[in-house]
Design an enzyme around this catalytic site. Structure first.
Site, PDB file in Angstrom:
ATOM      1  N   ARG A 128      38.404  95.778  56.812  1.00  0.00           N
ATOM      2  CA  ARG A 128      39.051  94.744  56.678  1.00  0.00           C
ATOM      3  C   ARG A 128      39.026  93.940  57.960  1.00  0.00           C
ATOM      4  NH1 ARG A 128      45.129  93.750  54.278  1.00  0.00           N
ATOM      5  NH2 ARG A 128      43.770  94.023  52.522  1.00  0.00           N
ATOM      6  N   HIS A 155      37.673  89.389  48.301  1.00  0.00           N
ATOM      7  CA  HIS A 155      38.630  90.629  48.239  1.00  0.00           C
ATOM      8  C   HIS A 155      38.285  91.314  47.004  1.00  0.00           C
ATOM      9  CE1 HIS A 155      41.678  93.244  49.104  1.00  0.00           C
ATOM     10  NE2 HIS A 155      42.918  92.365  49.266  1.00  0.00           N
ATOM     11  N   GLN A 158      40.306  93.921  45.081  1.00  0.00           N
ATOM     12  CA  GLN A 158      41.448  93.361  44.716  1.00  0.00           C
ATOM     13  C   GLN A 158      40.919  92.791  43.227  1.00  0.00           C
ATOM     14  OE1 GLN A 158      44.797  93.246  45.693  1.00  0.00           O
ATOM     15  NE2 GLN A 158      45.119  92.972  43.665  1.00  0.00           N
ATOM     16  N   ASP A 245      48.677  83.664  44.778  1.00  0.00           N
ATOM     17  CA  ASP A 245      48.320  84.268  45.887  1.00  0.00           C
ATOM     18  C   ASP A 245      49.105  83.673  46.981  1.00  0.00           C
ATOM     19  OD1 ASP A 245      47.623  85.919  48.012  1.00  0.00           O
ATOM     20  OD2 ASP A 245      45.792  85.556  48.159  1.00  0.00           O
ATOM     21  N   CYS A 285      48.244  89.433  43.907  1.00  0.00           N
ATOM     22  CA  CYS A 285      47.799  90.599  44.485  1.00  0.00           C
ATOM     23  C   CYS A 285      48.567  91.307  45.447  1.00  0.00           C
ATOM     24  CB  CYS A 285      46.565  89.949  45.388  1.00  0.00           C
ATOM     25  SG  CYS A 285      46.744  88.682  46.554  1.00  0.00           S
ATOM     26  N   ARG A 313      44.458  99.476  42.043  1.00  0.00           N
ATOM     27  CA  ARG A 313      43.725  99.292  43.303  1.00  0.00           C
ATOM     28  C   ARG A 313      43.170 100.903  43.557  1.00  0.00           C
ATOM     29  NH1 ARG A 313      44.264  95.481  47.392  1.00  0.00           N
ATOM     30  NH2 ARG A 313      42.335  96.692  48.147  1.00  0.00           N
TER      31      ARG A 313
HETATM   32  N1   CP Z   1      46.427  93.227  48.120  1.00  0.00           N
HETATM   33  C1   CP Z   1      46.416  93.621  49.237  1.00  0.00           C
HETATM   34  O1   CP Z   1      45.080  93.861  49.719  1.00  0.00           O
HETATM   35  O2   CP Z   1      47.604  94.227  49.819  1.00  0.00           O
HETATM   36  P1   CP Z   1      47.283  94.510  51.514  1.00  0.00           P
HETATM   37  O3   CP Z   1      47.094  93.420  52.485  1.00  0.00           O
HETATM   38  O4   CP Z   1      48.735  95.149  51.642  1.00  0.00           O
HETATM   39  O5   CP Z   1      46.324  95.819  51.581  1.00  0.00           O
HETATM   40  N1  NVA Z   2      44.919  85.748  50.641  1.00  0.00           N
HETATM   41  C1  NVA Z   2      45.569  86.920  51.220  1.00  0.00           C
HETATM   42  C2  NVA Z   2      45.357  88.096  50.485  1.00  0.00           C
HETATM   43  C3  NVA Z   2      46.254  89.232  51.082  1.00  0.00           C
HETATM   44  C4  NVA Z   2      46.020  90.509  50.154  1.00  0.00           C
HETATM   45  C5  NVA Z   2      45.111  86.977  52.597  1.00  0.00           C
HETATM   46  O1  NVA Z   2      44.071  86.896  53.088  1.00  0.00           O
HETATM   47  O2  NVA Z   2      45.924  87.295  53.624  1.00  0.00           O
END
Ligand code: CP
Ligand code: NVA
Length: 328
Positions: A128, A155, A158, A245, A285, A313
């Site tokens: 990430r 993502h 997701q 989101d 999400c 997930r």
């Molecule tokens: N939806 C998602 O990726 O959640 P986190 O940021 O908690 O991993």
């Molecule tokens: N769009 C959000 C998604 C979190 C899972 C972010 O990038 O923070």
């Protein structure tokens, strides 16, 4: 003292090893998943069906990752991604290794070198990161596959869970209408890519300042798979699922005030849902910000499948890992 012929033999052996090692990759690096566009339609279908099988029959996969290790490298915070991968790898008898970027030497050294070294210890790296370009660098230099656990642009894990959830509820994805309300962000981009792959139509209702990426929109338009609007009420007409989101993604915090202002009128709430078909599912999400992009009533409504998405997930990612590592 070595005799010269012995030294010569050693040098030849060393040279042969160096030559054989050039470009060595382990596992299935071509199955790295940086975006859903790394999958063809049939692979996408296979992963969604695999996620459903994983959910129904986890016992069939209990040994799928025996002897395999997976690094989970995080530059940003996470609840779902970290937990679902870490528990999921363990459930398949693999070894998960969580790594915080900021307590590792990814903070101070060349990314290519660190990724390459890390890939010598594990069979797959989930990462990430803030910048998608960092994933491209990691993919280029890692000797094992890379899975995107979220970046600024995409993502994909997701998205797999989201389409699996829709598949669970509707049976067949073809011809369904998804309406995404809010920021044209990483999650939105992934939903656009995924909708094209599974034969769905996506409507994105966004404030004028925050559209999704123009190239992704253009690609979806060639399949007549996307409509853009700046009117959430128009967007949700005829939708089978409404998705939202956060308005402030990780990395966007410095824009908080501007964004809060721009997204007024884009909340998913009972008033907006009054314009949707009765059967429309509500998706997010997570993490959610109650009272901002979604009201508590909408998040907790009987049509909400938000916590199914979170659970899925784990199931679909387990299948993804086993598939990438050729264990299914
Ligand atoms: N939806 C998602 O990726 O959640 P986190 O940021 O908690 O991993
Ligand atoms: N769009 C959000 C998604 C979190 C899972 C972010 O990038 O923070």
């Amino acid at each position: 003292m070595e005799t010269l012929p012995d030294q010569h033999t050693k040098i030849l052996a060393s040279k042969a090893l160096l030559a054989a090692r050039q470009g060595t990759k382990r596992g299935k690096p071509e199955r790295s998943l940086l975006t859903l566009d790394d999958l063809n339609n049939s692979q996408m279908h296979q992963l969604l069906e695999g996620g459903l099988e994983m959910k129904q029959h986890p016992e069939r996969f209990e040994r799928a990752l025996q002897g395999k290790s997976v690094a989970l490298l995080f530059q940003k915070t996470s609840t779902r991604t970290r937990c679902s991968f870490e528990i999921g790898v363990g459930e398949m008898s693999g070894i998960p290794m969580y790594m915080e970027w900021k307590t590792s030497n990814f903070t101070l050294a060349d990314l290519a070198d660190e990724a390459r070294a890390l890939s010598r210890y594990v069979d797959l790296i989930v990462a990430r990161v803030y910048h998608h370009t960092d994933l491209l660098t990691m993919k280029k230099h890692s000797e094992v596959p890379i899975v995107n656990g979220l970046c600024d642009r995409y993502h994909p894990c997701q998205g797999l869970a989201d389409f699996m959830t829709l598949r669970e509820y509707f049976g067949d994805l073809k011809g369904l209408n998804l309406c995404y309300i809010g920021d044209g962000n990483n999650v939105c981009h992934t939903l656009i890519q995924g909708a094209v792959k599974v034969g769905m139509h996506i409507t994105v209702a966004h404030p004028p300042q925050y559209p999704p990426d123009a190239d992704l929109v253009a690609a979806a338009q060639t399949h007549h798979a996307i409509t853009l609007t700046q009117d959430p009420r128009a967007g949700v007409q005829g939708a089978d699922a409404i998705y939202t989101d956060t308005w402030i993604s990780m990395g966007d915090e410095s824009e908080t005030q501007t964004r809060l202002h721009a997204f007024q009128g884009f909340q998913v709430n009972q008033e907006l849902l009054a314009h949707t078909p009765e059967h429309a599912l509500i998706m997010h999400c997570l993490p959610a910000h109650r009272g901002y992009e979604i009201s508590s009533e909408a998040l907790d409504s009987p049509n909400s499948v938000i916590f199914d998405q979170a659970e899925n997930r784990k199931h679909v990612q387990k299948f993804l890992l086993a598939w990438i590592l050729e264990q299914v």
